[in-house]
Design a protein around this motif. Structure first.
Motif: not given
Length: 285
Positions: A161-169, A225-228, A244-250
């Motif tokens: 698997d890959k690890l990703v850094v996620i953000s809400n922006r 993360v979604e809450a910022g 895919q839903q656009g709720r978070i960004k990689v």
């Protein structure tokens, strides 16, 4: 055979109480089994001393010979199970968060379908806790994201698997890795370990990463993360649908792949069940 197995477990773990916990029986039960083994053999095998237990000369002989006897017995048991094709018993499985959610369910269904008489017990914890349980004998097989270091542990690489850094922006710069707060998994988690190794390889000391919170539940991490509240490092398997839903960004993908492993002890008393589990897990799709 049961008394002999209990005696060897006491010797390996160094105490009656540790053996009782590993074998899921009471400490008086362990003492009773050791007493019956000594009575059957007509010798004293163990002596209690201030600093623990000590093997007698007869005890050392029984311990060395007993290991060989149990190995032969387990091999014979495996052969009989193969002939009868009616595998049964309890298989205790430990799994870390990602395998338990994304890799284990389908495999458990296969095991249940193929071996309906096998009872499955599953415990979910972080990778290090699962491995510690395996080493103590409280778990038969582990599915984790950390390679074991125990000399008697055998491991098989499974999914990656890959690890990703996620953000809400969507905005992102390399300085964010040092300047933005992170919501981190707990110490002992395979995700936390893989993250620390990855940022170290990128020239960033793990203790320099700002920690907004340490959270053991991935679902809560994603909500924060979604809450910022900050950035987080998670398994891509965990967030694919949210991306895919656009709720978070990689905003960054860590360069190294993370490997998951099936791990079991070489001298486990549940070799027939473990072998059947591994064969299903590694069979071509």
């Amino acid at each position: 055979m049961k008394y002999l197995e209990t005696f060897i477990k006491v010797c390996d773990l160094g105490s009656y109480s540790a053996a009782a916990e590993a074998m899921n029986i009471s400490q008086p039960g362990v003492s009773k089994q050791i007493g019956r083994l000594q009575a059957n053999l007509g010798v004293t095998l163990l002596r209690r001393e201030d600093n623990g237990i000590k093997l007698t000369e007869a005890g050392r002989e029984v311990y060395l010979s007993g290991k060989n006897i149990l190995a032969i017995w387990n091999k014979l048991s495996d052969a009989c199970h193969t002939v009868s094709s009616q595998l049964s018993g309890l298989l205790r499985i430990g799994a870390s968060t990602i395998p338990s959610k994304h890799l284990l369910p389908k495999l458990l269904m296969q095991v249940h379908s193929t071996y309906p008489h096998v009872e499955l017990s599953v415990n979910v914890a972080d990778s290090q806790h699962v491995l510690d349980s395996l080493y103590r004998g409280s778990t038969d097989i582990a599915y984790v994201g950390t390679k074991p270091e125990h000399p008697e542990a055998h491991y098989i690489p499974m999914a990656a698997d890959k690890l990703v850094v996620i953000s809400n922006r969507p905005e992102w710069s390399d300085r964010d890795l040092q300047d933005c707060p992170f919501i981190l998994r707990e110490t002992g988690s395979g995700t936390r370990t893989a993250f620390e190794q990855a940022v170290s390889a990128m020239g960033v000391m793990p203790d320099r990463v700002k920690c907004a919170a340490e959270v053991s539940d991935t679902g809560l991490i994603i909500q924060l993360v979604e809450a910022g509240m900050g950035l987080a490092v998670v398994s891509r398997l965990d967030v694919e649908s949210l991306i895919q839903q656009g709720r978070i960004k990689v905003v960054y993908e860590l360069p190294a792949e993370r490997q998951f492993y099936l791990v079991f002890m070489r001298d486990s008393s549940s070799q027939a069940l473990i072998k059947a589990f591994v064969q299903l897990a590694t069979a071509p799709v």
